[in-house]
Design a protein around this motif. Structure first.
Motif, PDB file in Angstrom:
ATOM      1  N   ARG A 107       0.844  -1.190   0.000  1.00 12.77           N
ATOM      2  CA  ARG A 107       0.000   0.000   0.000  1.00 12.77           C
ATOM      3  C   ARG A 107       0.880   1.241   0.000  1.00 12.77           C
ATOM      4  NH1 ARG A 107      -5.142  -0.750   3.913  1.00 12.77           N
ATOM      5  NH2 ARG A 107      -4.966   1.524   3.749  1.00 12.77           N
ATOM      6  N   ALA A 108       0.396   2.286  -0.616  1.00 14.64           N
ATOM      7  CA  ALA A 108       1.191   3.506  -0.695  1.00 14.64           C
ATOM      8  C   ALA A 108       1.497   4.077   0.683  1.00 14.64           C
ATOM      9  CB  ALA A 108       0.466   4.541  -1.550  1.00 14.64           C
ATOM     10  N   ASN A 147      -0.561   3.298 -15.398  1.00 19.09           N
ATOM     11  CA  ASN A 147      -0.519   3.239 -13.936  1.00 19.09           C
ATOM     12  C   ASN A 147      -1.838   2.783 -13.327  1.00 19.09           C
ATOM     13  OD1 ASN A 147       2.164   4.205 -13.947  1.00 19.09           O
ATOM     14  ND2 ASN A 147       1.409   6.298 -14.120  1.00 19.09           N
ATOM     15  N   GLU A 169      -4.034   3.350  -3.889  1.00 21.42           N
ATOM     16  CA  GLU A 169      -2.741   3.307  -4.564  1.00 21.42           C
ATOM     17  C   GLU A 169      -1.870   2.210  -3.970  1.00 21.42           C
ATOM     18  OE1 GLU A 169      -0.995   7.198  -4.371  1.00 21.42           O
ATOM     19  OE2 GLU A 169      -2.011   7.848  -6.219  1.00 21.42           O
ATOM     20  N   VAL A 171       2.177   0.311  -4.467  1.00 18.78           N
ATOM     21  CA  VAL A 171       3.520   0.465  -5.033  1.00 18.78           C
ATOM     22  C   VAL A 171       3.971  -0.890  -5.560  1.00 18.78           C
ATOM     23  CG1 VAL A 171       5.908   1.150  -4.614  1.00 18.78           C
ATOM     24  CG2 VAL A 171       4.038   2.315  -3.421  1.00 18.78           C
ATOM     25  N   GLU A 174       8.340  -1.709  -5.352  1.00 23.92           N
ATOM     26  CA  GLU A 174       8.975  -0.604  -4.611  1.00 23.92           C
ATOM     27  C   GLU A 174       9.439   0.531  -5.527  1.00 23.92           C
ATOM     28  OE1 GLU A 174      11.488  -2.072  -1.142  1.00 23.92           O
ATOM     29  OE2 GLU A 174      11.596  -3.750  -2.557  1.00 23.92           O
ATOM     30  N   GLN A 176       7.160   1.786  -8.710  1.00 24.99           N
ATOM     31  CA  GLN A 176       6.143   2.444  -9.509  1.00 24.99           C
ATOM     32  C   GLN A 176       4.795   2.396  -8.800  1.00 24.99           C
ATOM     33  OE1 GLN A 176       6.076   1.023 -13.520  1.00 24.99           O
ATOM     34  NE2 GLN A 176       4.737   2.635 -14.275  1.00 24.99           N
ATOM     35  N   THR A 177       4.140   3.530  -8.760  1.00 24.15           N
ATOM     36  CA  THR A 177       2.842   3.613  -8.073  1.00 24.15           C
ATOM     37  C   THR A 177       1.705   3.400  -9.071  1.00 24.15           C
ATOM     38  OG1 THR A 177       3.742   5.157  -6.445  1.00 24.15           O
ATOM     39  CG2 THR A 177       1.337   5.060  -6.670  1.00 24.15           C
ATOM     40  N   TYR A 178       0.794   2.497  -8.707  1.00 21.45           N
ATOM     41  CA  TYR A 178      -0.375   2.198  -9.521  1.00 21.45           C
ATOM     42  C   TYR A 178      -1.648   2.483  -8.726  1.00 21.45           C
ATOM     43  CZ  TYR A 178       2.357  -0.340 -13.061  1.00 21.45           C
ATOM     44  OH  TYR A 178       3.236  -0.683 -14.056  1.00 21.45           O
ATOM     45  N   THR A 179      -2.722   2.737  -9.453  1.00 27.02           N
ATOM     46  CA  THR A 179      -4.035   2.897  -8.843  1.00 27.02           C
ATOM     47  C   THR A 179      -4.868   1.656  -9.131  1.00 27.02           C
ATOM     48  OG1 THR A 179      -3.968   5.290  -9.137  1.00 27.02           O
ATOM     49  CG2 THR A 179      -6.129   4.296  -8.766  1.00 27.02           C
TER      50      THR A 179
END
Length: 809
Positions: A107-108, A147, A169, A171, A174, A176-179
């Motif tokens: 989780r972000a 993303n 969101e 990660v 570790e 790239q952040t995706y939704t």
């Protein structure tokens, strides 16, 4: 009338408990074994059929040769999907996957990492084309932008409440952040996507080699209704000349398709229906582990044999024990019963027994099914509420009852009243040639299955014990070491310093399932497509060869003290054969590669490593080039003998100190190796189980017939004992007739078993030769089992006091 038949049938079964138990037990085991196999086969045949319009979905394959051996690959180049959609009007939709293997998600707002074993980039058509069930989120928007990612229900539950997952969101690795744009239902176990849990938008995939020369995408097409796949074969193959050759001309100016093919190279595109992939695809880069249609045939024959053996038992025992009912038949006929009335009576008895066997068989299946699922790696559920299943089952049992009971019914109904009532029909009733033929058939099947089991077991043992060319024992594989980033080199050195660690190497390329990549290499001075050598190109480190125990044929290993080794290469014997050189001759030669890259890279051959197996033994060892590079997906650690648990604990301590919060994920290399052959191992285990069942069923019949034979000859035995015959002599005479039948069965089964198993072995490039010991062992096992089965009844009859058997004379 039917009610009366049922009452008489029930009384008759109760009067003969020994016969009733043997018949019911044999049929129940046969029905249970057959039903289990049928459920397994149904599961295999329905693979991927749950997807919407599955019959219209096909995967594009490529067969190619560009230096080196032929290749059959399930992946094609990235631009292929857009090209077929544009150029082939019969194509309605396309879908690409780019498998990405194991990845971490967090989780972000959390540093807790969760590893997902199978992830993939996918096109936005994923949900619509396959008809996946979306639990949360907008299906049309799920993968429509960069993303964005989809999670399966199980994956989403690891991080969020399901209802809150969409819009959160995460990660990825570790970095790239995706939704989260959607949550889909977990994919069925009998689908090619069953192990995948995370799908990222293809628009987020930054592939540096999206060109016609690299084949990295599993590409599916959906044809328009009523389209024959043959209609697109020609335009699909036309992609070679329209797109691939112009791409190749960037590296080989002026090359034409005719010149390309004249040099012995080729690229051939084809399609395979989605529903056929599981049983008919054995290609590089398949997205799931597939089965073999030949195994389905083998299991179908085993199921057929099982039910036939059970039916033959029923016929044999019923006709053999009909002597006891011969006077009953004579009296019934004398009192006015006609032949058809008697037939209906006996068929009612067989039907009642068959129905009871079905009930017991179903109960056995329900009890055994969870264990069978574990063995077969399935999630087969018993179809309690499926009316089609019950209809087919009841119809099958009705046919089985008629088939099994018809011969005994017509056999007994033919008895002549005057003969059976006078007692002159005894020999005729008890000595049927048909029963002998059926016993022979039972043991032909049993011996054949024993031969099959022995051959499969020996092939698996051969694979396990064969010199692979590398050391897989005591090698620990640590996954996801690239997560350590800049700390990785220091971590490796700390691991190497542990007392129980012999060596350690960093590389994502290992002989067991891991990264693979092909590239075209050229010898210096032969920079033309006719001289291209297609090889696996593996990036390794300086400790790789020593850690895995690879053996050098010529030259030397990589040396960190030699600065030029950054451009050194070590090739295997298969590559040497393609180059048509002797080992010493190849040393010092320069080779180039760079198709699909910016410019060419050159390497100097410093060594030749002996061939080692890095693919299934169904395949030949392909050309391979090892060179120094930065591929850090895995760490292979060679452990010294001793306390493995203690060594692993020490390595984990170092890991936790270096990367707190990142899960320590490891396995042993021999476990990774075993997974390559898990289908063959399952087949071997299934062979053993159902071979044992078939032998047990055959022995039940033999046991019953031996008991009947001993009872029929009880007065003969008494006379022989009075005249001085020993127990061993009588036992021999009682057993010999049965063992003679088993010997005939062995003679018939041996050539059948050899032909069938030799064909099975032809799928393996590296295989055993079927030796005479297999047939001798099968014969000894069958004979030994038959002797044990018959001898009990024979000895029991031989030791009986002759006074008891002769007192009525």
């Amino acid at each position: 009338m039917f009610k009366n038949h049922l009452k008489i049938a029930w009384r008759s079964l109760r009067k003969q408990p020994f016969l009733s138990v043997l018949n019911t037990l044999g049929l129940a085991i046969g029905i249970a074994g057959t039903l289990l196999i049928c459920l397994y086969i149904y599961d295999e045949l329905t693979y991927d059929r749950m997807f919407a319009d599955a019959e219209r979905i096909h995967r594009i394959n490529v067969d190619m040769k560009f230096g080196g051996p032929d290749k059959q690959v399930s992946q094609v180049s990235g631009p292929m999907a857009a090209a077929v959609l544009q150029d082939i009007p019969q194509v309605e939709q396309t879908l690409r996957f780019r498998p990405w293997g194991t990845a971490s998600l967090s989780r972000a707002d959390s540093k807790e990492l969760v590893l997902e074993n199978n992830t993939a980039f996918a096109d936005s058509t994923l949900i619509d084309m396959l008809g996946l069930k979306v639990l949360y989120g907008n299906p049309k928007d799920a993968l429509s932008g960069p993303n964005k990612l989809l999670l399966t229900k199980s994956a989403a539950e690891k991080h969020f409440n399901l209802s809150d997952a969409v819009g959160q969101e995460v990660v990825f690795n570790e970095s790239q952040t995706y939704t989260v744009s959607g949550v889909i239902e977990d994919l069925p176990k009998n689908s090619f996507l069953s192990t995948y849990s995370v799908f990222m938008s293809m628009l987020s995939h930054q592939d540096q080699n999206v060109n016609w020369g690299n084949h990295n995408y599993n590409t599916f097409i959906k044809l328009k209704p009523n389209t024959d796949p043959e209609d697109i074969a020609a335009p699909l193959q036309g992609m070679v000349e329209k797109y691939l050759i112009p791409y190749a001309q960037e590296f080989f100016p002026g090359i034409t398709l005719e010149q390309f093919e004249a040099s012995g190279n080729y690229v051939r595109y084809s399609t395979i229906p989605l529903v056929d992939i599981h049983l008919h695809s054995n290609r590089e880069a398949d997205m799931s582990q597939n089965s073999d249609y030949k195994d389905i045939y083998i299991l179908s024959f085993i199921a057929l044999f099982l039910i036939l053996l059970a039916s033959i038992n029923f016929m044999n025992l019923s006709t053999a024990y009909s002597l006891k009912r011969s006077k009953e038949v004579g009296i019934r006929k004398t009192l006015g019963s006609n032949k058809m009335t008697l037939v209906r009576q006996f068929l009612t008895e067989s039907g009642l027994m068959t129905f009871g066997s079905m009930v017991i068989g179903i109960a056995l299946v329900i009890v055994v099914l969870p264990y069978f699922n574990d063995l077969a790696n399935k999630s087969i559920a018993f179809p309690y509420l499926n009316p089609v299943f019950w209809g087919i089952l009841l119809l099958s049992v009705l046919i089985l009852g008629l088939f099994s009971g018809s011969y005994p019914a017509f056999f007994m109904s033919r008895f002549v009243p005057i003969r059976v009532l006078k007692g002159t029909g005894e020999n005729t009733v008890g000595g049927s040639k048909l029963r002998s033929t059926l016993v022979v058939f039972q043991f032909v099947v049993s011996v054949f299955l024993i031969i099959g089991t022995l051959v499969v077991s020996q092939q698996l043992q051969f694979i396990q014990n064969k010199d692979l060319g590398y050391e897989k024992d005591q090698v620990l594989l640590v996954n996801n070491v690239n997560r350590l980033g800049s700390e990785l080199p220091a971590f490796k050195e700390r691991v190497k310093s542990l007392a129980q660690v012999g060596n350690a190497s960093l590389s994502g390329f290992l002989p067991t399932p891991s990264y693979r990549t092909d590239s075209s290499y050229f010898l210096e001075g032969k920079m033309n497509q006719e001289s291209a050598i297609n090889m696996q190109g593996w990036q390794v480190d300086f400790d790789y060869i020593n850690t895995l125990g690879l053996k050098m044929q010529a030259g030397r290993t990589f040396d960190p003290s030699i600065t030029t080794d950054s451009s050194a290469v070590i090739i295997n014997e298969s590559a040497l054969a393609v180059m048509q050189m002797e080992p010493e001759e190849a040393l010092g030669k320069r080779i180039f590669n760079g198709i699909g890259e910016e410019g060419f890279s050159h390497f100097t051959i410093v060594g030749v490593v002996k061939n080692f197996h890095f693919e299934s033994m169904r395949n030949q060892i392909r050309p391979l080039a090892l060179h120094i590079g930065n591929s850090s997906g895995l760490m292979a650690i060679k452990l010294k003998s001793g306390n493995f648990e203690g060594a692993i604990a020490q390595i984990q301590t170092l890991w936790d100190a270096t990367a707190p919060g990142i899960a320590f994920d490891y396995e042993f290399m021999d476990d990774s190796f075993d997974r390559v052959y898990q289908n063959e191992r399952r087949l071997g285990t299934i062979f053993i189980i159902f071979t044992s069942l078939s032998i047990f069923i055959a022995c039940l019949g033999l046991f019953g017939l031996a008991a009947f034979n001993a009872q029929k000859r009880i007065k003969e035995i008494g006379v022989r004992k009075v005249l001085g015959a020993s127990v061993s002599q009588i036992t021999y005479r009682l057993s010999f007739d049965f063992l003679k039948l088993v010997f005939i069965a062995i003679l018939a089964a041996v050539p059948i078993g050899w032909i069938a198993m030799d064909r099975w072995l032809q799928d393996f490039t590296y295989r055993i030769d079927i030796g005479w010991t297999v047939f001798v062992l099968a014969a000894l096992l069958a004979s030994g089992i038959a002797i044990l089965t018959v001898s009990y009844q024979s000895i029991k009859a031989a030791v009986m006091n002759p006074v008891k058997s002769l007192r009525t004379e």
